[in-house]
Design a protein around this motif. Structure first.
Motif, mmCIF file in Angstrom:
data_model
loop_
_atom_site.group_PDB
_atom_site.id
_atom_site.type_symbol
_atom_site.label_atom_id
_atom_site.label_comp_id
_atom_site.label_asym_id
_atom_site.label_seq_id
_atom_site.Cartn_x
_atom_site.Cartn_y
_atom_site.Cartn_z
ATOM 1 N N ALA B 192 0.848 -1.194 0.000
ATOM 2 C CA ALA B 192 0.000 0.000 0.000
ATOM 3 C C ALA B 192 0.886 1.248 0.000
ATOM 4 C CB ALA B 192 -0.905 -0.003 1.220
ATOM 5 N N GLU B 193 0.454 2.265 -0.758
ATOM 6 C CA GLU B 193 1.260 3.480 -0.830
ATOM 7 C C GLU B 193 1.132 4.272 0.468
ATOM 8 O OE1 GLU B 193 0.928 5.947 -4.463
ATOM 9 O OE2 GLU B 193 0.457 7.544 -3.031
ATOM 10 N N ILE B 194 -0.103 4.431 0.928
ATOM 11 C CA ILE B 194 -0.323 5.145 2.184
ATOM 12 C C ILE B 194 -1.580 4.610 2.855
ATOM 13 C CG2 ILE B 194 -1.650 7.023 1.091
ATOM 14 C CD1 ILE B 194 -0.192 8.878 3.208
ATOM 15 N N VAL B 195 -1.551 4.580 4.174
ATOM 16 C CA VAL B 195 -2.750 4.226 4.928
ATOM 17 C C VAL B 195 -3.154 5.443 5.753
ATOM 18 C CG1 VAL B 195 -3.761 2.737 6.694
ATOM 19 C CG2 VAL B 195 -2.151 1.778 5.031
ATOM 20 N N TYR B 196 -4.364 5.924 5.486
ATOM 21 C CA TYR B 196 -4.942 6.972 6.316
ATOM 22 C C TYR B 196 -5.672 6.265 7.451
ATOM 23 C CZ TYR B 196 -4.204 9.726 2.062
ATOM 24 O OH TYR B 196 -3.661 10.319 0.965
ATOM 25 N N LEU B 197 -5.217 6.557 8.672
ATOM 26 C CA LEU B 197 -5.737 5.805 9.803
ATOM 27 C C LEU B 197 -6.639 6.707 10.641
ATOM 28 C CD1 LEU B 197 -5.412 2.975 10.906
ATOM 29 C CD2 LEU B 197 -3.408 3.747 12.187
ATOM 30 N N GLY B 198 -7.917 6.349 10.722
ATOM 31 C CA GLY B 198 -8.888 7.166 11.432
ATOM 32 C C GLY B 198 -8.678 7.139 12.943
ATOM 33 N N ASN B 199 -8.827 8.301 13.544
ATOM 34 C CA ASN B 199 -8.728 8.402 15.000
ATOM 35 C C ASN B 199 -9.925 9.226 15.475
ATOM 36 O OD1 ASN B 199 -8.061 8.652 17.656
ATOM 37 N ND2 ASN B 199 -6.280 10.000 17.316
ATOM 38 N N ALA B 200 -10.807 8.592 16.268
ATOM 39 C CA ALA B 200 -12.059 9.233 16.656
ATOM 40 C C ALA B 200 -11.857 10.335 17.704
ATOM 41 C CB ALA B 200 -13.039 8.197 17.168
ATOM 42 N N ASP B 201 -10.764 10.255 18.454
ATOM 43 C CA ASP B 201 -10.583 11.241 19.527
ATOM 44 C C ASP B 201 -9.117 11.634 19.615
ATOM 45 O OD1 ASP B 201 -10.506 12.780 21.774
ATOM 46 O OD2 ASP B 201 -11.731 11.404 22.998
ATOM 47 N N SER B 202 -8.782 12.779 19.036
ATOM 48 C CA SER B 202 -7.377 13.209 18.950
ATOM 49 C C SER B 202 -6.793 13.525 20.327
ATOM 50 C CB SER B 202 -7.250 14.443 18.069
ATOM 51 O OG SER B 202 -7.892 14.205 16.846
ATOM 52 N N ASN B 203 -7.664 13.794 21.313
ATOM 53 C CA ASN B 203 -7.162 14.164 22.637
ATOM 54 C C ASN B 203 -6.824 12.956 23.497
ATOM 55 O OD1 ASN B 203 -7.524 16.917 22.081
ATOM 56 N ND2 ASN B 203 -9.714 16.709 22.534
ATOM 57 N N LEU B 204 -7.383 11.826 23.089
ATOM 58 C CA LEU B 204 -7.188 10.636 23.912
ATOM 59 C C LEU B 204 -6.208 9.693 23.205
ATOM 60 C CD1 LEU B 204 -8.538 9.733 26.605
ATOM 61 C CD2 LEU B 204 -10.105 8.370 25.209
ATOM 62 N N ARG B 205 -5.048 9.469 23.835
ATOM 63 C CA ARG B 205 -4.043 8.612 23.199
ATOM 64 C C ARG B 205 -4.536 7.171 23.162
ATOM 65 N NH1 ARG B 205 0.215 10.991 21.907
ATOM 66 N NH2 ARG B 205 1.423 9.077 21.619
ATOM 67 N N PHE B 206 -4.006 6.405 22.245
ATOM 68 C CA PHE B 206 -4.407 4.999 22.178
ATOM 69 C C PHE B 206 -3.172 4.101 22.133
ATOM 70 C CE2 PHE B 206 -4.542 6.638 17.798
ATOM 71 C CZ PHE B 206 -3.755 5.725 17.104
ATOM 72 N N LYS B 207 -3.385 2.853 22.495
ATOM 73 C CA LYS B 207 -2.306 1.867 22.532
ATOM 74 C C LYS B 207 -1.740 1.657 21.123
ATOM 75 C CE LYS B 207 -1.548 -2.810 24.183
ATOM 76 N NZ LYS B 207 -2.240 -4.089 24.349
ATOM 77 N N GLY B 208 -0.430 1.727 21.028
ATOM 78 C CA GLY B 208 0.217 1.514 19.730
ATOM 79 C C GLY B 208 0.398 2.779 18.921
ATOM 80 N N GLN B 209 -0.116 3.899 19.436
ATOM 81 C CA GLN B 209 -0.104 5.160 18.682
ATOM 82 C C GLN B 209 1.320 5.612 18.351
ATOM 83 O OE1 GLN B 209 -2.392 8.282 20.477
ATOM 84 N NE2 GLN B 209 -2.095 9.692 18.770
ATOM 85 N N PRO B 222 -8.190 12.677 11.721
ATOM 86 C CA PRO B 222 -9.385 12.695 12.562
ATOM 87 C C PRO B 222 -10.583 12.121 11.820
ATOM 88 C CG PRO B 222 -8.674 14.936 11.972
ATOM 89 C CD PRO B 222 -7.746 14.013 11.302
ATOM 90 N N LEU B 223 -11.221 11.134 12.420
ATOM 91 C CA LEU B 223 -12.425 10.542 11.818
ATOM 92 C C LEU B 223 -13.232 9.877 12.923
ATOM 93 C CD1 LEU B 223 -14.212 9.652 9.441
ATOM 94 C CD2 LEU B 223 -12.686 7.703 9.112
ATOM 95 N N ASN B 224 -14.400 10.426 13.185
ATOM 96 C CA ASN B 224 -15.269 9.877 14.216
ATOM 97 C C ASN B 224 -16.592 9.465 13.575
ATOM 98 O OD1 ASN B 224 -16.845 9.266 16.370
ATOM 99 N ND2 ASN B 224 -16.703 11.292 17.370
#
Ligand SMILES: [Zn+2]
Lengths: 392, 412
Positions: B192-209, B222-224
């Protein structure tokens, strides 16, 4: 089980009619059928009241079949039939009409094939041609019949060691024959280099291997010698006929047709051999089908078609005049009328009223039909041997 | 050598997108039935239940004894008998794709058939036949070389039936989960050339970020899915440059209807699993389907990952099962709608996964890695319907044979 075909005694073929083809026509199949009847009445003085049998063949008369045409054109026959088998329909019409006349079910049967060609007709005909085509042919590149015949041609060439030159010889000879036919759509001389260098359509087929779809109508009359005499019509006799459908379904790719099954009956009932025949009008949607018919009908030994083509002159003055009007390859393919033009041209040569040049000796002719590439091969085949009877 | 596709970097915004055409939709009911098997990647042909004669093209009765026909798995082996290259066609779809090679194949099990040809096969070659779904969603036979070769799936004709991630720009709707992240790594591995990865909450960190956000082929965006506004905004920015969209979002809570479950959990499940998918499809599919006929960089696929309980219901995961059933229905409707434009719609049905939300369910469970690998395979093979894990496979098989009984069996 051996069949003994009853003779066609008391049957006359007459009044071949061809309405000059047009590349495209805004008119309908009904209009073209009417044009054929009009021309027939002008040439023969037959009226609607005289016509008590009708056969109709068309791909573009939807939703009408023979009954719609009969009502549309004000006929009231005692007998009628619809023959939807394209390239085989002319020979089948002879067979059916002849028996109707012999049995007295009808006295004067008019056989009409008419098709129009609108700008989008070809695609529409393809889309709805058959279920197997929709499911298993057209989704594969949608090359239409060209693709199917390309595969058959490629296989036939390998099986019988043919090159494109042999097919070119057939196409060029027919073009030469067409040059004498004033109503052929393609009369420009064709040479081997032009044939070989033409635009590829579906390998190994190139432009001059393919017919040009067009609009047109063909008709002829099947009646008794007595009626023909009354109307002062020249007549042709039917000596023998064959018909076969869905033969050799076990062949992986078609390289022979149903004629092979019945060819001995055809020749023995006629009391002639292929060498006795003066000319042949065979179905020619693609040169490979011409080659297949010549071989299957016994004009050469099985497997020897390459040599036969190379050794034979197919022009009007040649050894075996073939498709003397230019055939569909040069005169155009007017839908189902393409399955009748071999009949009308054969009748014209027999009664010495050709559209183009007359074959010097033309009393015994062979007509062959091939139709309905429903899926991967032509399903319907037929042939007839005819002989000049009375020229008036 | 397999003829490879070229990848251009940018679409010229001044050039009008071509109107896309798909191959013809006209098929008999029998052939449509073949599509259901093709969707799963199965190779089936009709076999007579009385005389065992195997026939093709699809029929409604046996041509040998007029007995009843049933679809049966068959050996894929065949030989190429003859071929042609089509240069000229009246069909709008194929006009854009000629020259196009087809041929007549002889299947080892008996029938002959027309098939699309891989560029590496020649007359006389031994073949492996696949039933693929073409751009109209209809079944078509594709002849591949028997021997696997490098870059085989990059063949131009074959690529018209598949959705290989190689060189593609892919959007994953939820990157906060292990599935979203595993899938990202697998997609990049697959080219894949690029993966746009959705993140529903930019303020809350997530595992693996930390590790995934450093990857040069990944862009966290950002995608909620719970917000129509957020999804719309994302599509305005990325709708024109997403070739494959994968919906990994899922709301999973245990709970029954009458006793243990809460109405809020049902509402949450419906809002993310059902409305979220709908928002995503509404925002992205019009733009993607408009680009599905582009010669360079076409949009090719929409894939949804959902629970196998969409088929059967589940008493202890009632909200997941109910929302998944709706989700499956939405995907089926979308697939039919998109078949007019040529955008392929995939579904990946998964069994219970190995995570904190499925603790009540005993093994075997599927891992994020299994799911990610299955998604790649289904895209590469153009396989519309994929089942991941033994539970999903088992339930699907039972459901195919007897849906009502299978529903009853999930009741303890
Ligand atoms: Zn049977």
């Amino acid at each position: 089980m051996k069949r003994y075909q009853k003779s066609y005694e008391g049957v006359s073929l007459c009044a071949p009619i061809t309405i000059p083809y047009r590349r495209y026509s805004p008119e309908t199949a009904h209009w073209w059928a009417g044009a054929a009847l009009k021309e027939l009445s002008l040439q023969t003085n037959l009226t609607a009241n005289d016509i008590d049998g009708v056969i109709f063949s068309s791909f573009s008369s939807n939703p009408d079949t023979v009954v719609g045409i009969v009502q549309h054109l004000g006929l009231s026959p005692t007998w009628m039939d619809n023959i939807p088998t394209g390239g085989a329909s002319g020979v089948m019409a002879i067979r059916r009409a002849a028996r109707a006349v012999q049995s007295g079910d009808a006295n004067i049967v008019v056989c009409i094939a008419a098709d129009t060609n609108h700008i989008d007709s070809f695609q529409k005909t393809l889309d709805t041609f058959s279920r197997f085509s929709q499911d298993a042919t057209y989704p594969y590149g949608q090359g239409g019949p060209n693709a199917t015949f390309a595969i058959m041609t490629e296989y036939f060439m390998r099986k019988f060691n043919l090159t494109r030159e042999e097919f070119g010889k057939i196409a060029i000879a027919q073009r030469q024959n067409a040059s004498t036919n004033p109503i052929a759509l393609m009369k420009k001389p064709l040479n081997m280099n032009q044939y070989l260098d033409a635009k590829p359509i579906a390998n190994p087929l190139h432009l001059f291997d393919c017919v040009m779809p067009c609009a047109g109508a063909e008709a002829f009359v099947v009646t008794t010698p007595e009626v023909a005499e009354k109307f002062n019509l020249s007549t042709v006799k039917v000596l023998s006929t064959i018909e076969r459908h869905n033969a050799f379904s076990e062949d992986h790719i078609q390289y022979r047709g149903g004629w092979v099954k019945d060819i001995d009956d055809l020749w023995s009932s006629s009391n002639y051999n292929p060498s006795d025949i003066n000319f042949a009008q065979v179905y020619d949607d693609y040169p490979v089908i011409v080659a297949m018919q010549l071989q299957d009908l016994g004009f050469c030994e099985n497997g020897k078609i390459k040599q036969f083509i190379n050794d034979t002159d197919f022009t009007i003055m040649g050894d075996l005049p073939l498709n003397t009007n230019g055939g569909q390859l040069s005169a155009g393919q007017a839908g189902a009328a393409g399955g009748y033009q071999n009949v009308t041209e054969a009748l014209r040569q027999c009664i010495k009223q050709p559209l183009g040049q007359q074959i010097p000796n033309s009393t015994k002719g062979l007509i062959s039909g091939f139709g309905m590439v429903n899926y991967d091969r032509g399903v319907c085949t037929g042939a007839a041997i005819i002989k000049t009877d009375t020229i008036r | 050598m397999t003829k490879q596709k070229k990848y251009l970097t940018k679409k010229n915004p001044l050039v009008k997108s071509k109107i896309n055409h798909v191959s013809s939709h006209l098929r008999s009911r029998a052939t449509k039935a073949l599509a259901c098997h093709a969707a799963k990647g199965d190779f089936v042909l009709q076999e007579c239940s009385e005389c065992q004669y195997i026939s093709y093209p699809p029929r409604d009765r046996c041509p040998k004894c007029w007995g009843v026909l049933t679809w049966k798995h068959q050996k894929r082996h065949a030989t190429l008998l003859a071929e042609t290259t089509i240069h000229s066609t009246t069909d709008l779809y194929f006009r854009e794709h000629v020259p196009w090679r087809i041929g007549t194949i002889l299947l080892d099990v008996g029938p002959t058939a027309f098939a699309h040809l891989h560029s590496n096969v020649q007359v006389g070659d031994k073949l492996k036949i696949h039933v693929m779904l073409d751009r109209s969603g209809n079944p078509a036979l594709f002849a591949m070389p028997r021997k696997v070769t490098v870059n085989m799936e990059e063949d131009y004709q074959y690529s018209q039936f598949t959705a290989s991630p190689k060189g593609k720009r892919i959007l994953i709707s939820d990157g906060r989960t292990e599935i979203g992240q595993k899938l990202t790594y697998e997609l990049i591995k697959a080219g894949a050339e690029i993966v746009y990865l959705g993140n529903a909450d930019s303020n809350l960190r997530f595992k693996g970020q930390d590790s995934i956000s450093k990857h040069k082929n990944v862009k966290i965006i950002p995608l909620n899915l719970l917000s129509t506004k957020s999804v719309k905004k994302c599509s305005q920015q990325y709708g024109g440059k997403v070739d494959i969209l994968i919906n990994t979002a899922s709301y999973v809570r245990s709970g029954s209807i009458a006793f243990s479950g809460k109405i809020t959990e049902m509402q949450n499940a419906i809002d993310l699993n059902v409305n979220g998918l709908t928002r995503l499809a509404k925002a992205f599919c019009p733009a993607m389907s408009a680009r599905s006929g582009d010669e360079e960089r076409p949009a090719i696929a929409f894939l949804d990952i959902l629970s196998i309980f969409s088929l059967t219901s589940h008493p202890d995961y009632a909200s997941l099962a109910a929302s998944s059933a709706a989700r499956l229905s939405i995907i089926n409707s979308l697939r039919s709608e998109m078949s007019l434009s040529g955008l392929k719609v995939f579904s990946t049905l998964i069994g219970p996964i190995e995570d904190e939300w499925h603790q009540d369910i005993p093994p075997p469970k599927v891992t994020a890695e299994q799911i990610a690998k299955s998604v790649i395979t289904s895209l590469k093979n153009g396989q519309e319907l994929t089942l991941v894990g033994n539970v999903a496979k088992d339930i699907f098989e039972k459901w195919s044979a007897n849906p009502l009984l299978t529903m009853r069996e999930t009741i303890k």
